[in-house]
Write a protein that holds these residues in place. Structure first.
Motif, PDB file in Angstrom:
ATOM      1  N   LYS A 105       0.841  -1.201   0.000  1.00  0.00           N
ATOM      2  CA  LYS A 105       0.000   0.000   0.000  1.00  0.00           C
ATOM      3  C   LYS A 105       0.875   1.251   0.000  1.00  0.00           C
ATOM      4  N   THR A 106       2.024   1.199   0.675  1.00  0.00           N
ATOM      5  CA  THR A 106       2.959   2.324   0.667  1.00  0.00           C
ATOM      6  C   THR A 106       3.487   2.560  -0.741  1.00  0.00           C
ATOM      7  N   VAL A 107       3.834   1.489  -1.444  1.00  0.00           N
ATOM      8  CA  VAL A 107       4.294   1.612  -2.839  1.00  0.00           C
ATOM      9  C   VAL A 107       3.203   2.271  -3.673  1.00  0.00           C
ATOM     10  N   GLN A 108       1.981   1.812  -3.518  1.00  0.00           N
ATOM     11  CA  GLN A 108       0.865   2.375  -4.283  1.00  0.00           C
ATOM     12  C   GLN A 108       0.650   3.849  -3.913  1.00  0.00           C
ATOM     13  N   ARG A 109       0.673   4.155  -2.630  1.00  0.00           N
ATOM     14  CA  ARG A 109       0.418   5.524  -2.170  1.00  0.00           C
ATOM     15  C   ARG A 109       1.499   6.503  -2.651  1.00  0.00           C
ATOM     16  N   LEU A 110       2.752   6.061  -2.678  1.00  0.00           N
ATOM     17  CA  LEU A 110       3.849   6.934  -3.106  1.00  0.00           C
ATOM     18  C   LEU A 110       4.015   6.981  -4.625  1.00  0.00           C
ATOM     19  N   GLY A 111       3.239   6.171  -5.321  1.00  0.00           N
ATOM     20  CA  GLY A 111       3.238   6.194  -6.783  1.00  0.00           C
ATOM     21  C   GLY A 111       4.086   5.086  -7.372  1.00  0.00           C
ATOM     22  N   LEU A 112       3.502   4.365  -8.321  1.00  0.00           N
ATOM     23  CA  LEU A 112       4.210   3.244  -8.930  1.00  0.00           C
ATOM     24  C   LEU A 112       5.476   3.686  -9.648  1.00  0.00           C
ATOM     25  N   GLN A 113       5.510   4.948 -10.110  1.00  0.00           N
ATOM     26  CA  GLN A 113       6.722   5.445 -10.761  1.00  0.00           C
ATOM     27  C   GLN A 113       7.892   5.513  -9.768  1.00  0.00           C
ATOM     28  N   ASN A 114       7.585   5.529  -8.470  1.00  0.00           N
ATOM     29  CA  ASN A 114       8.616   5.580  -7.427  1.00  0.00           C
ATOM     30  C   ASN A 114       8.854   4.217  -6.784  1.00  0.00           C
ATOM     31  N   ALA A 115       8.278   3.169  -7.360  1.00  0.00           N
ATOM     32  CA  ALA A 115       8.348   1.840  -6.743  1.00  0.00           C
ATOM     33  C   ALA A 115       9.777   1.402  -6.417  1.00  0.00           C
ATOM     34  N   PRO A 116      10.746   1.529  -7.340  1.00  0.00           N
ATOM     35  CA  PRO A 116      12.084   1.051  -7.007  1.00  0.00           C
ATOM     36  C   PRO A 116      12.672   1.684  -5.735  1.00  0.00           C
ATOM     37  N   SER A 117      12.531   2.983  -5.574  1.00  0.00           N
ATOM     38  CA  SER A 117      13.074   3.610  -4.358  1.00  0.00           C
ATOM     39  C   SER A 117      12.215   3.269  -3.144  1.00  0.00           C
ATOM     40  N   THR A 118      10.920   3.106  -3.342  1.00  0.00           N
ATOM     41  CA  THR A 118      10.048   2.752  -2.217  1.00  0.00           C
ATOM     42  C   THR A 118      10.349   1.341  -1.722  1.00  0.00           C
ATOM     43  N   PHE A 119      10.642   0.407  -2.638  1.00  0.00           N
ATOM     44  CA  PHE A 119      10.998  -0.947  -2.213  1.00  0.00           C
ATOM     45  C   PHE A 119      12.142  -0.911  -1.208  1.00  0.00           C
ATOM     46  N   MET A 120      13.102  -0.021  -1.441  1.00  0.00           N
ATOM     47  CA  MET A 120      14.304   0.009  -0.598  1.00  0.00           C
ATOM     48  C   MET A 120      14.026   0.552   0.806  1.00  0.00           C
ATOM     49  N   MET A 121      12.817   1.023   1.052  1.00  0.00           N
ATOM     50  CA  MET A 121      12.444   1.442   2.409  1.00  0.00           C
ATOM     51  C   MET A 121      12.258   0.224   3.321  1.00  0.00           C
ATOM     52  N   PHE A 122      12.080  -0.943   2.734  1.00  0.00           N
ATOM     53  CA  PHE A 122      11.723  -2.134   3.503  1.00  0.00           C
ATOM     54  C   PHE A 122      12.896  -3.112   3.615  1.00  0.00           C
ATOM     55  N   VAL A 123      13.984  -2.610   4.203  1.00  0.00           N
ATOM     56  CA  VAL A 123      15.202  -3.415   4.365  1.00  0.00           C
ATOM     57  C   VAL A 123      15.639  -3.501   5.831  1.00  0.00           C
ATOM     58  N   HIS A 124      14.752  -3.119   6.747  1.00  0.00           N
ATOM     59  CA  HIS A 124      15.106  -3.076   8.166  1.00  0.00           C
ATOM     60  C   HIS A 124      14.271  -4.060   8.976  1.00  0.00           C
ATOM     61  N   ASP A 125      14.866  -4.579  10.049  1.00  0.00           N
ATOM     62  CA  ASP A 125      14.102  -5.419  10.961  1.00  0.00           C
ATOM     63  C   ASP A 125      13.307  -4.530  11.907  1.00  0.00           C
ATOM     64  N   LYS A 126      12.587  -5.139  12.830  1.00  0.00           N
ATOM     65  CA  LYS A 126      11.710  -4.369  13.721  1.00  0.00           C
ATOM     66  C   LYS A 126      12.478  -3.450  14.666  1.00  0.00           C
ATOM     67  N   HIS A 127      13.792  -3.642  14.759  1.00  0.00           N
ATOM     68  CA  HIS A 127      14.624  -2.789  15.614  1.00  0.00           C
ATOM     69  C   HIS A 127      15.291  -1.672  14.822  1.00  0.00           C
ATOM     70  N   GLY A 128      15.019  -1.599  13.520  1.00  0.00           N
ATOM     71  CA  GLY A 128      15.594  -0.560  12.680  1.00  0.00           C
ATOM     72  C   GLY A 128      16.941  -0.908  12.078  1.00  0.00           C
ATOM     73  N   ASN A 129      17.400  -2.129  12.286  1.00  0.00           N
ATOM     74  CA  ASN A 129      18.683  -2.562  11.739  1.00  0.00           C
ATOM     75  C   ASN A 129      18.527  -2.973  10.278  1.00  0.00           C
ATOM     76  N   GLU A 130      19.414  -2.451   9.433  1.00  0.00           N
ATOM     77  CA  GLU A 130      19.398  -2.853   8.033  1.00  0.00           C
ATOM     78  C   GLU A 130      19.935  -4.268   7.922  1.00  0.00           C
ATOM     79  N   LEU A 131      19.202  -5.132   7.250  1.00  0.00           N
ATOM     80  CA  LEU A 131      19.604  -6.522   7.079  1.00  0.00           C
ATOM     81  C   LEU A 131      20.060  -6.763   5.649  1.00  0.00           C
TER      82      LEU A 131
END
Length: 178
Positions: free
Chosen positions: A129-155
């Protein structure tokens, strides 16, 4: 949390037809299984046991997150056979396919659909839904928002996975499914 519950209800409420009828590729199914990794084999019992995923969430089979009901009922205390893991995977995957199809995103390529389903399976409905809300044209950069665990650590594993999603989104996939 309330928003996430609403998204789950939204994804599961529609019976029958979805707005679009995209289907995941075999490549995506194989990729999901390679990333989720049916772990914790108990040789003595001949079953897969629950385990904590990289975020510490109780999981079984191909990345099935155990709910409080699952845990409290003890339904998975004695594990799952390979067939049980595979059936649970198909059930879980179908909910994510249905969710993405209900977004009514017309003209997706196979790679774009696969990327959205992978993101949904791994990071949840709210991520898509975040990808959709921020616009499909921005999907590649939006995907990279989801690289952290629940503690905020980049995995590193999530960075690699999102890069695969970006590659599929950007055309490293064969043909259009529109």
């Amino acid at each position: 949390m309330v928003y996430a519950r609403r998204l789950v209800k939204e994804a599961l409420r529609t019976k029958g037809e979805t707005l679009t009828n995209y289907q995941p590729s075999e490549r995506l199914k194989n990729y999901l299984k390679s990333q989720e990794n049916c772990a914790e084999w108990n040789e003595a019992l001949g079953v897969f046991m629950p385990y904590a995923d990289s975020g510490g969430i109780s999981t079984i089979g191909w990345g099935h997150r155990l709910t409080h009901v699952d845990i409290n009922s003890g339904i998975f205390n004695y594990g799952l056979s390979q067939l049980g893991c595979d059936r649970l995977f198909e059930q879980d995957l179908s909910a994510h396919i249905k969710f993405v199809n209900n977004l009514d995103l017309q003209g997706l390529t196979q790679g774009q659909f696969d990327a959205l389903v992978d993101l949904s399976y791994n990071a949840g409905f709210a991520a898509v839904k975040t990808v959709q809300r921020l616009g499909l044209q921005n999907a590649p950069s939006t995907f990279m928002m989801f690289v952290h665990d629940k503690h905020g650590n980049e995995l590193k594993g999530l960075v690699k996975r999102r890069k695969q999603d970006v590659a599929w989104w950007s055309g490293a996939a064969e043909g259009s499914i529109a």
